[in-house]
Design a protein around this motif. Sequence first.
Motif, PDB file in Angstrom:
ATOM      1  N   PHE A 114       0.779  -1.695   0.060  1.00 24.13           N
ATOM      2  CA  PHE A 114       0.092  -0.684   0.099  1.00 24.13           C
ATOM      3  C   PHE A 114       1.075   1.326   0.169  1.00 24.13           C
ATOM      4  O   PHE A 114       2.058   1.612   0.461  1.00 24.13           O
ATOM      5  CB  PHE A 114      -0.780   0.310   1.174  1.00 24.13           C
ATOM      6  CG  PHE A 114      -0.509  -0.591   2.628  1.00 24.13           C
ATOM      7  CD1 PHE A 114       0.085   0.852   3.326  1.00 24.13           C
ATOM      8  CD2 PHE A 114       0.102  -1.102   3.318  1.00 24.13           C
ATOM      9  CE1 PHE A 114       1.263   0.836   4.632  1.00 24.13           C
ATOM     10  CE2 PHE A 114       0.434  -1.462   5.002  1.00 24.13           C
ATOM     11  CZ  PHE A 114       1.552  -0.264   4.798  1.00 24.13           C
ATOM     12  N   ASP A 115       0.103   2.285  -0.340  1.00 22.96           N
ATOM     13  CA  ASP A 115       1.469   3.642  -0.008  1.00 22.96           C
ATOM     14  C   ASP A 115       0.937   4.233   1.293  1.00 22.96           C
ATOM     15  O   ASP A 115      -0.140   4.280   2.386  1.00 22.96           O
ATOM     16  CB  ASP A 115       0.711   4.677  -1.249  1.00 22.96           C
ATOM     17  CG  ASP A 115       1.119   4.745  -2.721  1.00 22.96           C
ATOM     18  OD1 ASP A 115       2.403   3.625  -3.049  1.00 22.96           O
ATOM     19  OD2 ASP A 115       0.222   4.339  -3.209  1.00 22.96           O
ATOM     20  N   TRP A 116       2.012   4.297   1.682  1.00 21.87           N
ATOM     21  CA  TRP A 116       2.714   5.632   3.421  1.00 21.87           C
ATOM     22  C   TRP A 116       1.661   7.114   2.870  1.00 21.87           C
ATOM     23  O   TRP A 116       1.961   7.686   0.936  1.00 21.87           O
ATOM     24  CB  TRP A 116       3.891   5.508   3.548  1.00 21.87           C
ATOM     25  CG  TRP A 116       4.405   4.093   4.217  1.00 21.87           C
ATOM     26  CD1 TRP A 116       5.423   3.299   3.143  1.00 21.87           C
ATOM     27  CD2 TRP A 116       4.131   3.385   4.724  1.00 21.87           C
ATOM     28  NE1 TRP A 116       5.845   2.351   3.542  1.00 21.87           N
ATOM     29  CE2 TRP A 116       4.783   2.550   5.332  1.00 21.87           C
ATOM     30  CE3 TRP A 116       3.455   3.170   6.271  1.00 21.87           C
ATOM     31  CZ2 TRP A 116       4.771   1.642   5.271  1.00 21.87           C
ATOM     32  CZ3 TRP A 116       3.173   3.070   6.822  1.00 21.87           C
ATOM     33  CH2 TRP A 116       4.085   1.234   7.063  1.00 21.87           C
ATOM     34  N   GLY A 117       1.236   7.068   3.480  1.00 24.14           N
ATOM     35  CA  GLY A 117       1.237   8.546   3.850  1.00 24.14           C
ATOM     36  C   GLY A 117       2.258   9.555   3.241  1.00 24.14           C
ATOM     37  O   GLY A 117       3.156   8.901   5.002  1.00 24.14           O
ATOM     38  N   TYR A 118       2.418  10.459   3.274  1.00 23.51           N
ATOM     39  CA  TYR A 118       3.271  11.941   3.838  1.00 23.51           C
ATOM     40  C   TYR A 118       3.194  13.217   3.150  1.00 23.51           C
ATOM     41  O   TYR A 118       2.145  13.444   3.345  1.00 23.51           O
ATOM     42  CB  TYR A 118       4.683  11.548   1.859  1.00 23.51           C
ATOM     43  CG  TYR A 118       5.223  10.257   1.260  1.00 23.51           C
ATOM     44  CD1 TYR A 118       5.876  10.413   2.429  1.00 23.51           C
ATOM     45  CD2 TYR A 118       4.103   9.415   0.712  1.00 23.51           C
ATOM     46  CE1 TYR A 118       7.129   8.643   1.573  1.00 23.51           C
ATOM     47  CE2 TYR A 118       4.801   7.512   0.664  1.00 23.51           C
ATOM     48  CZ  TYR A 118       5.717   7.890   1.176  1.00 23.51           C
ATOM     49  OH  TYR A 118       6.385   6.574   1.188  1.00 23.51           O
ATOM     50  N   PHE A 119       4.235  13.984   3.793  1.00 22.72           N
ATOM     51  CA  PHE A 119       3.967  14.986   3.992  1.00 22.72           C
ATOM     52  C   PHE A 119       4.972  16.222   2.389  1.00 22.72           C
ATOM     53  O   PHE A 119       5.641  15.611   2.699  1.00 22.72           O
ATOM     54  CB  PHE A 119       4.122  15.531   4.988  1.00 22.72           C
ATOM     55  CG  PHE A 119       3.867  15.529   6.365  1.00 22.72           C
ATOM     56  CD1 PHE A 119       2.116  15.050   7.006  1.00 22.72           C
ATOM     57  CD2 PHE A 119       4.595  13.769   7.422  1.00 22.72           C
ATOM     58  CE1 PHE A 119       1.860  15.163   7.967  1.00 22.72           C
ATOM     59  CE2 PHE A 119       3.816  13.572   8.249  1.00 22.72           C
ATOM     60  CZ  PHE A 119       2.720  13.690   8.652  1.00 22.72           C
ATOM     61  N   PRO A 120       3.335  17.534   2.747  1.00 21.63           N
ATOM     62  CA  PRO A 120       3.709  18.310   1.880  1.00 21.63           C
ATOM     63  C   PRO A 120       5.676  18.503   1.392  1.00 21.63           C
ATOM     64  O   PRO A 120       5.564  19.235   2.847  1.00 21.63           O
ATOM     65  CB  PRO A 120       2.964  19.049   1.292  1.00 21.63           C
ATOM     66  CG  PRO A 120       2.312  18.804   2.891  1.00 21.63           C
ATOM     67  CD  PRO A 120       2.695  18.039   2.968  1.00 21.63           C
ATOM     68  N   GLY A 121       6.112  18.465   0.554  1.00 22.81           N
ATOM     69  CA  GLY A 121       7.728  18.551   0.161  1.00 22.81           C
ATOM     70  C   GLY A 121       7.160  20.551  -0.237  1.00 22.81           C
ATOM     71  O   GLY A 121       8.675  21.394   0.574  1.00 22.81           O
ATOM     72  N   GLU A 122       6.518  21.114  -0.150  1.00 25.63           N
ATOM     73  CA  GLU A 122       6.941  22.942  -0.613  1.00 25.63           C
ATOM     74  C   GLU A 122       5.716  23.357   0.796  1.00 25.63           C
ATOM     75  O   GLU A 122       4.660  23.015   1.349  1.00 25.63           O
ATOM     76  CB  GLU A 122       6.198  23.113  -1.909  1.00 25.63           C
ATOM     77  CG  GLU A 122       6.894  22.402  -2.763  1.00 25.63           C
ATOM     78  CD  GLU A 122       8.634  23.531  -3.322  1.00 25.63           C
ATOM     79  OE1 GLU A 122       8.221  24.121  -2.681  1.00 25.63           O
ATOM     80  OE2 GLU A 122       9.827  21.890  -3.510  1.00 25.63           O
ATOM     81  N   GLY A 123       6.220  24.211   0.739  1.00 22.39           N
ATOM     82  CA  GLY A 123       5.674  25.130   1.845  1.00 22.39           C
ATOM     83  C   GLY A 123       5.307  24.559   2.956  1.00 22.39           C
ATOM     84  O   GLY A 123       5.798  23.516   3.675  1.00 22.39           O
ATOM     85  N   ASP A 124       3.989  24.970   4.056  1.00 23.38           N
ATOM     86  CA  ASP A 124       4.306  24.109   5.917  1.00 23.38           C
ATOM     87  C   ASP A 124       4.372  22.968   5.439  1.00 23.38           C
ATOM     88  O   ASP A 124       3.042  22.131   4.610  1.00 23.38           O
ATOM     89  CB  ASP A 124       3.051  24.560   5.981  1.00 23.38           C
ATOM     90  CG  ASP A 124       3.156  26.270   6.970  1.00 23.38           C
ATOM     91  OD1 ASP A 124       4.180  26.946   6.408  1.00 23.38           O
ATOM     92  OD2 ASP A 124       2.190  26.749   7.206  1.00 23.38           O
TER      93      ASP A 124
END
Length: 406
Positions: A114-124
């Motif tokens: 399955f795909d993990w959740g990730y946090f965005p690379g740009e901005g907050d």
Amino acid sequence: MARAFLFVLDSFGVGGARDAEDYGDLGSNTLGHIAEFCAAGAGNRAGLREGPLHLPNMSSLGLLEIAKLASGNYPDGMPMPERVFGLYGAANEVSRGKDTPSGHWEIAGTPVMFDWGYFPGEGDAFLPELIEAICREGNIPGILGNCHASGTEIIARLGEEHIRTGKPICYTSSDSVFQIAAHETHFGLDRLIKLCQVVRELLDPLNIGRVIARPFVGETAETFERTGNRRDFSVPPPEPTLLDRLIQEGRSVHAIGKIGDIFAHQGVSRVIKANGNAALMDATLSAMDEAAVGDLVFTNFVDFDMLYGHRRDVPGYAAALEAFDRALPDIHRRLKPGDLVILTADHGCDPTWRGTDHTRERVPIMAFGPGIRSRSIGLRSTYADIAETIAAHLSIPPGPHGRSFL
Ligand SMILES: O=P(O)(O)O[C@H]1O[C@H](CO)[C@@H](O)[C@H]1O
Ligand SMILES: [Mn+2]
Ligand SMILES: [Mn+2]
């Protein structure tokens, strides 16, 4: 049968992953680039090491053939051994994450499909609602950071403000991870651990692989230093792993270093923590003396990744590899008839690559023990072949992924 010993050199990739381009990692090669830099004199550091990469014991276990198999090239400046003994090959990762849990779970027979959740690379990196919930439930006045960062750089940049304000430093990386750096005494280690547990629960719905406590000490940007009290709060693996299967058969799993945390303490009989590769090696050697027939000793050697790969430190990584190589005869001396040792890695972290993140690479497999003849096991399509080899060796039923190379 006898015993099985599985040692992960965290981040020791050998290049050549089929899908490296998808990750922006085409051409990354942890071993290859360290060897290249060392051969060119760029791996020297006064008082630490100098010259070409010197790994005579791993070379005798087929490391140079592995490099050729995985990436097409022999590493620069490393002499061919007189003979190779043991089984040698390289493996592709089928799990999409190039992170530590994905790599270790696949090594233990459970690819992450399955795909993990990730946090965005740009901005907050973190949404305001998440930060509000963390502040409310964790009882903190706010957070610092809120971005992708290297852990040592961000404590140098924000550590003093953290001490002044009591706001923990929260950051992420290209891994599925939420990291919290806080001062061991000013903020408090117990408080940091409790905060991580709160955040772990808040992040479960977002499918974030790990929350990591990153305690540090020191009073100024120049003197801040992370301590050995790091703790990883991982979600449990999605299926029973080799570790669970061994426990079910009444075997003992000796988990050394980060292994217990990586498997969310599932399938672990005994956890032995140690700080740094030298202490991890000592703990491993003691566990080898204690392990009974049918047991697994599973160690993660974290320094390669944490202290050198992410820090993009070629001389440091080279010196750590050379120290590990020098300890291999101690492992050898502890082997009894029928024992099997497997050396491998969970992903790459090329210290010459851009940024500070892991790199998508193939990993080496070196398998040896009394009575195991030398041969290539070629390019394996999944790390899960390692788990199935150990399952076969320890005479437990096969699992659903991978196949034994014995
Ligand atoms: O830069 P530091 O804090 O060492 O973090 C690194 O370690 C984490 C866990 O392996 C990764 O997410 C990577 O970002
Ligand atoms: Mn790792
Ligand atoms: Mn890492």
